[in-house]
Design a protein around this motif. Sequence first.
Motif, PDB file in Angstrom:
ATOM      1  N   SER A   4     -15.229   4.638  -9.848  1.00  0.00           N
ATOM      2  CA  SER A   4     -14.991   3.633  -9.096  1.00  0.00           C
ATOM      3  C   SER A   4     -13.825   3.021  -9.577  1.00  0.00           C
ATOM      4  O   SER A   4     -12.836   1.975  -8.872  1.00  0.00           O
ATOM      5  N   THR A   5     -13.248   3.162 -10.920  1.00  0.00           N
ATOM      6  CA  THR A   5     -12.117   2.326 -11.365  1.00  0.00           C
ATOM      7  C   THR A   5     -11.227   3.242 -11.056  1.00  0.00           C
ATOM      8  O   THR A   5      -9.904   2.387 -10.736  1.00  0.00           O
ATOM      9  N   ALA A   6     -10.966   4.436 -10.882  1.00  0.00           N
ATOM     10  CA  ALA A   6      -9.796   5.202 -10.656  1.00  0.00           C
ATOM     11  C   ALA A   6      -9.440   5.257  -8.922  1.00  0.00           C
ATOM     12  O   ALA A   6      -8.591   5.128  -8.474  1.00  0.00           O
ATOM     13  N   SER A   7     -10.566   4.931  -8.215  1.00  0.00           N
ATOM     14  CA  SER A   7     -10.476   5.156  -6.895  1.00  0.00           C
ATOM     15  C   SER A   7      -9.350   4.106  -6.348  1.00  0.00           C
ATOM     16  O   SER A   7      -8.728   4.456  -5.314  1.00  0.00           O
ATOM     17  N   PRO A   8      -9.750   2.782  -6.701  1.00  0.00           N
ATOM     18  CA  PRO A   8      -8.511   1.787  -5.994  1.00  0.00           C
ATOM     19  C   PRO A   8      -7.383   2.121  -6.315  1.00  0.00           C
ATOM     20  O   PRO A   8      -6.245   1.816  -5.669  1.00  0.00           O
ATOM     21  N   LEU A   9      -7.248   2.496  -7.647  1.00  0.00           N
ATOM     22  CA  LEU A   9      -5.728   2.809  -8.086  1.00  0.00           C
ATOM     23  C   LEU A   9      -5.059   3.973  -7.322  1.00  0.00           C
ATOM     24  O   LEU A   9      -3.918   4.230  -6.641  1.00  0.00           O
ATOM     25  N   ARG A  10      -5.825   4.997  -7.171  1.00  0.00           N
ATOM     26  CA  ARG A  10      -5.495   6.184  -6.499  1.00  0.00           C
ATOM     27  C   ARG A  10      -5.142   6.077  -5.109  1.00  0.00           C
ATOM     28  O   ARG A  10      -4.185   6.250  -4.578  1.00  0.00           O
ATOM     29  N   SER A  11      -6.038   5.229  -4.438  1.00  0.00           N
ATOM     30  CA  SER A  11      -5.856   4.739  -2.901  1.00  0.00           C
ATOM     31  C   SER A  11      -4.377   4.023  -2.669  1.00  0.00           C
ATOM     32  O   SER A  11      -3.682   4.161  -1.847  1.00  0.00           O
ATOM     33  N   LEU A  12      -4.607   2.992  -3.702  1.00  0.00           N
ATOM     34  CA  LEU A  12      -3.427   2.286  -3.399  1.00  0.00           C
ATOM     35  C   LEU A  12      -1.859   2.754  -3.840  1.00  0.00           C
ATOM     36  O   LEU A  12      -1.161   2.758  -3.292  1.00  0.00           O
ATOM     37  N   ALA A  13      -2.108   3.867  -5.066  1.00  0.00           N
ATOM     38  CA  ALA A  13      -0.839   4.655  -5.049  1.00  0.00           C
ATOM     39  C   ALA A  13      -0.364   5.356  -4.031  1.00  0.00           C
ATOM     40  O   ALA A  13       0.883   5.585  -3.715  1.00  0.00           O
ATOM     41  N   LEU A  14      -1.135   6.184  -3.384  1.00  0.00           N
ATOM     42  CA  LEU A  14      -0.882   7.038  -2.248  1.00  0.00           C
ATOM     43  C   LEU A  14      -0.410   5.840  -1.128  1.00  0.00           C
ATOM     44  O   LEU A  14       0.551   6.329  -0.403  1.00  0.00           O
ATOM     45  N   LEU A  15      -0.855   4.731  -0.767  1.00  0.00           N
ATOM     46  CA  LEU A  15      -0.374   3.944   0.321  1.00  0.00           C
ATOM     47  C   LEU A  15       0.925   3.420  -0.116  1.00  0.00           C
ATOM     48  O   LEU A  15       1.958   3.381   0.601  1.00  0.00           O
ATOM     49  N   GLU A  16       1.191   3.100  -1.294  1.00  0.00           N
ATOM     50  CA  GLU A  16       2.483   2.709  -2.032  1.00  0.00           C
ATOM     51  C   GLU A  16       3.641   3.854  -1.855  1.00  0.00           C
ATOM     52  O   GLU A  16       4.719   3.695  -1.571  1.00  0.00           O
ATOM     53  N   ALA A  17       3.283   4.952  -1.976  1.00  0.00           N
ATOM     54  CA  ALA A  17       3.919   6.223  -2.193  1.00  0.00           C
ATOM     55  C   ALA A  17       4.455   6.490  -0.824  1.00  0.00           C
ATOM     56  O   ALA A  17       5.751   6.676  -0.538  1.00  0.00           O
ATOM     57  N   ARG A  18       3.496   6.422   0.212  1.00  0.00           N
ATOM     58  CA  ARG A  18       4.007   6.405   1.763  1.00  0.00           C
ATOM     59  C   ARG A  18       4.710   5.324   2.193  1.00  0.00           C
ATOM     60  O   ARG A  18       5.867   5.659   2.942  1.00  0.00           O
ATOM     61  N   ARG A  19       4.372   4.167   1.631  1.00  0.00           N
ATOM     62  CA  ARG A  19       5.566   2.878   2.122  1.00  0.00           C
ATOM     63  C   ARG A  19       6.702   3.281   1.338  1.00  0.00           C
ATOM     64  O   ARG A  19       7.864   2.889   1.970  1.00  0.00           O
ATOM     65  N   TYR A  20       6.922   3.893   0.392  1.00  0.00           N
ATOM     66  CA  TYR A  20       8.272   3.949  -0.410  1.00  0.00           C
ATOM     67  C   TYR A  20       9.032   5.174   0.371  1.00  0.00           C
ATOM     68  O   TYR A  20      10.182   5.069   0.731  1.00  0.00           O
TER      69      TYR A  20
END
Length: 290
Positions: A4-20
């Motif tokens: 549960s702790t890692a999931s938000p970070l992983r999801s956000l990181a993938l989202l931000e990577a796509r935005r980048y």
Amino acid sequence: MPTSTASPLRSLALLEARRYARHPLFLVGLGLLLLATVASALQDPVPADLLTQPLVPAMTLGVFGLVVAARLTRSAQDSLDTLGASPVPERTRTAALLLACLVPAAVGLVWTVFTLLWYAANRPSPDAWWYDTLPARDVVGYLLAAGAVASYGGPVLGVVVARWLRWAGAPIVAAVGLIAVTIAGQGIIEPLRTVRTVMPWTHWYGGDNGAGADYYYQGDPSWWLAYTLCLCGLGALAALCHDRTARTRGLVLCAAVLAAAAVATTTLAMVAGPQETRLSPATLHPEQVG
């Protein structure tokens, strides 16, 4: 609990990577990098200035990336300010942005590997300057630091600027300031040549003397590589520290260790290796053969 702790970070990181990866300025920088690399690879004779090549990714991925990362950070924060409180803490959102900065870093690493392999397979001359004048570890260390690491360090600085400075023009000012400081600290000013390793980007090659010989500045590029990695780590911690809840004793201790390592490695980059500007054996460059 770990999931549960890692999931938000992983999801956000993938989202931000796509935005980048979709940001127009990153795409422009990527296009310029590809254009310059292809033009250099197809040039006849093969360019012999390998040690000046990292300037291209440092600019198109590093400096451009500073602005890209800052704008992504600011736009995400502005959206949250409009919507109200976020269920995800700032430190997690910052960590996701720092992970997204690995997008240009990966491109910079691919560029570095390609450049080294290309020059190894297409030597500019039988006794190309840097092959016989500098140890291979110095050349590889310099290209990794000035190309791949710079492609990550610039965007990290952009996250730091956006987190700590609310002024909209801060990223542009930071980018211009970074370029100005780098120009002054890349070795062209002889009295600053010894201490230039404190710069986040510098040169080890000073051009040729017009007679087929080349200048190589003093110091140890391998230790400078370690120093630039420390700077990236310190930048990441500085961005995370904007969230008061992230300022734990462990993070402060980590920052202190990295700061000490940065001082040690930049000092070693100054004092290790040759302590004078070297001149390579005179060799006709491809451009001088007629």
